[in-house]
Write a protein that holds these residues in place. Structure first.
Motif, PDB file in Angstrom:
ATOM      1  N   SER A   7       0.844  -1.197   0.000  1.00 41.89           N
ATOM      2  CA  SER A   7       0.000   0.000   0.000  1.00 41.89           C
ATOM      3  C   SER A   7       0.878   1.245   0.000  1.00 41.89           C
ATOM      4  CB  SER A   7      -0.889   0.020   1.256  1.00 41.89           C
ATOM      5  OG  SER A   7      -0.097   0.138   2.433  1.00 41.89           O
ATOM      6  N   ARG A   8       0.262   2.369  -0.354  1.00 46.36           N
ATOM      7  CA  ARG A   8       0.984   3.646  -0.312  1.00 46.36           C
ATOM      8  C   ARG A   8       1.434   3.960   1.112  1.00 46.36           C
ATOM      9  NH1 ARG A   8      -0.059   7.654  -4.330  1.00 46.36           N
ATOM     10  NH2 ARG A   8      -0.075   9.207  -2.664  1.00 46.36           N
ATOM     11  N   ARG A   9       0.577   3.648   2.075  1.00 44.80           N
ATOM     12  CA  ARG A   9       0.902   3.924   3.473  1.00 44.80           C
ATOM     13  C   ARG A   9       2.153   3.157   3.902  1.00 44.80           C
ATOM     14  NH1 ARG A   9      -1.752   6.036   7.816  1.00 44.80           N
ATOM     15  NH2 ARG A   9      -1.276   5.170   9.881  1.00 44.80           N
ATOM     16  N   ALA A  10       2.212   1.878   3.554  1.00 43.10           N
ATOM     17  CA  ALA A  10       3.385   1.075   3.891  1.00 43.10           C
ATOM     18  C   ALA A  10       4.619   1.585   3.154  1.00 43.10           C
ATOM     19  CB  ALA A  10       3.140  -0.387   3.561  1.00 43.10           C
ATOM     20  N   ALA A  11       4.444   2.021   1.891  1.00 42.68           N
ATOM     21  CA  ALA A  11       5.568   2.543   1.119  1.00 42.68           C
ATOM     22  C   ALA A  11       6.130   3.806   1.754  1.00 42.68           C
ATOM     23  CB  ALA A  11       5.134   2.824  -0.318  1.00 42.68           C
ATOM     24  N   TRP A  12       5.251   4.655   2.273  1.00 43.18           N
ATOM     25  CA  TRP A  12       5.740   5.845   2.976  1.00 43.18           C
ATOM     26  C   TRP A  12       6.420   5.461   4.284  1.00 43.18           C
ATOM     27  CZ3 TRP A  12       7.077  10.238   1.252  1.00 43.18           C
ATOM     28  CH2 TRP A  12       6.448  10.778   0.120  1.00 43.18           C
ATOM     29  N   GLY A  13       5.978   4.373   4.901  1.00 42.88           N
ATOM     30  CA  GLY A  13       6.682   3.878   6.074  1.00 42.88           C
ATOM     31  C   GLY A  13       8.107   3.480   5.735  1.00 42.88           C
ATOM     32  N   VAL A  14       8.280   2.721   4.634  1.00 39.59           N
ATOM     33  CA  VAL A  14       9.619   2.336   4.175  1.00 39.59           C
ATOM     34  C   VAL A  14      10.458   3.578   3.883  1.00 39.59           C
ATOM     35  CG1 VAL A  14      10.908   1.240   2.306  1.00 39.59           C
ATOM     36  CG2 VAL A  14       8.899   0.107   3.253  1.00 39.59           C
ATOM     37  N   THR A  15       9.850   4.536   3.193  1.00 44.05           N
ATOM     38  CA  THR A  15      10.563   5.760   2.823  1.00 44.05           C
ATOM     39  C   THR A  15      11.062   6.519   4.046  1.00 44.05           C
ATOM     40  OG1 THR A  15       9.307   6.017   0.765  1.00 44.05           O
ATOM     41  CG2 THR A  15      10.299   8.007   1.697  1.00 44.05           C
ATOM     42  N   LEU A  16      10.186   6.732   5.009  1.00 43.02           N
ATOM     43  CA  LEU A  16      10.574   7.490   6.200  1.00 43.02           C
ATOM     44  C   LEU A  16      11.598   6.722   7.041  1.00 43.02           C
ATOM     45  CD1 LEU A  16       7.146   9.033   7.252  1.00 43.02           C
ATOM     46  CD2 LEU A  16       9.038  10.121   6.027  1.00 43.02           C
ATOM     47  N   GLY A  17      11.487   5.396   7.062  1.00 43.09           N
ATOM     48  CA  GLY A  17      12.493   4.595   7.759  1.00 43.09           C
ATOM     49  C   GLY A  17      13.855   4.735   7.114  1.00 43.09           C
ATOM     50  N   GLY A  70       6.530  -1.257   7.454  1.00 44.83           N
ATOM     51  CA  GLY A  70       7.358  -0.661   6.402  1.00 44.83           C
ATOM     52  C   GLY A  70       8.442   0.229   6.978  1.00 44.83           C
ATOM     53  N   PHE A  71       8.094   1.000   8.011  1.00 48.59           N
ATOM     54  CA  PHE A  71       9.076   1.891   8.631  1.00 48.59           C
ATOM     55  C   PHE A  71      10.238   1.101   9.219  1.00 48.59           C
ATOM     56  CE2 PHE A  71      10.755   4.226  12.267  1.00 48.59           C
ATOM     57  CZ  PHE A  71      11.000   5.475  11.710  1.00 48.59           C
ATOM     58  N   ARG A  72       9.927   0.027   9.930  1.00 51.15           N
ATOM     59  CA  ARG A  72      11.002  -0.789  10.519  1.00 51.15           C
ATOM     60  C   ARG A  72      11.873  -1.409   9.443  1.00 51.15           C
ATOM     61  NH1 ARG A  72       6.719  -1.976  13.963  1.00 51.15           N
ATOM     62  NH2 ARG A  72       6.167  -3.846  12.768  1.00 51.15           N
TER      63      ARG A  72
END
Length: 204
Positions: free
Chosen positions: A36-46, A111-113
């Motif tokens: 999802s976009r939300r998870a992708a932004w989690g990866v990005t911010l991590g 995603g962030f982790r």
């Protein structure tokens, strides 16, 4: 070189680094397309928090200490290898379709982790900062502050590029989210990530 010149010069260098396809790009695209976009932004911010951390550590001298310690570097390198290979093999060997992944893997926190750990366990990021950052800190400038500013420039460019990747994935995601294509993309990303792990293992 004054402070403004240093910032603009560093921005040009890290722009090339940001646009070069690599592990971060693969993770962001994979998460955008398969989760999802939300998870992708989690990866990005991590990822970007990891980048900021490496920049601050370099300015504080800790990354230079790591570069001087062969044992410390090797421990971090092999931890990164193990993590990348483990993550890639999970994608390659999963028996279920990507949309059946555990719920925590497709949420923002998961995603962030993933993004943060991947970046922090990549000693090549630290090596880049150790090699490059001192050249862009003007004489007399406070090292910690300049390190934070320059890392912030890198993060800002990374966020812009990530937003473009996530937007692209949203435009083409309808077709690419069909089960067969999702499974293929997951396997392909697994191969890429394992490849990065092997490259990290064999590169001195």
């Amino acid at each position: 070189m004054d402070i403004a010149g240093s910032i603009w010069s560093f921005a040009a260098v890290v722009a090339l680094l940001t646009l070069t396809p690599g592990l971060d790009t693969a993770l962001i695209l994979r998460t955008s397309l398969l989760a999802s976009r939300r998870a992708a932004w989690g990866v990005t911010l991590g990822i970007q928090l990891g980048t900021l951390t490496w920049g601050v550590l370099t300015a504080a001298g800790l990354s230079a200490l790591l570069a001087a310690s062969r044992l410390g570097y090797e421990i971090l390198r092999w931890a990164g290898v193990a993590y990348l290979v483990w993550m890639g093999l999970r994608m390659l060997l999963a028996k279920t379709a990507p949309h059946d992944e555990p719920e925590q893997a497709v949420r923002f926190g998961g995603g962030f982790r993933r993004g943060l750990v991947t970046n922090l366990l990549n000693p090549k990021v630290g090596a880049f900062y150790v090699a490059m950052l001192p050249h862009f800190i003007p004489d007399g400038a406070p090292h910690a502050v300049m390190g934070l500013v320059l890392a912030g420039v890198h993060v800002a460019e990374g966020l812009l590029w990530s937003a473009a990747l996530i937007g692209f994935a949203s435009l083409v995601g309808g077709f690419l989210r069909t089960p067969a294509v999702r499974r293929f993309l997951d396997r392909l990303t697994g191969v890429v990530i394992v490849g990065f792990g092997i490259r990290l293992a064999v590169t001195d």
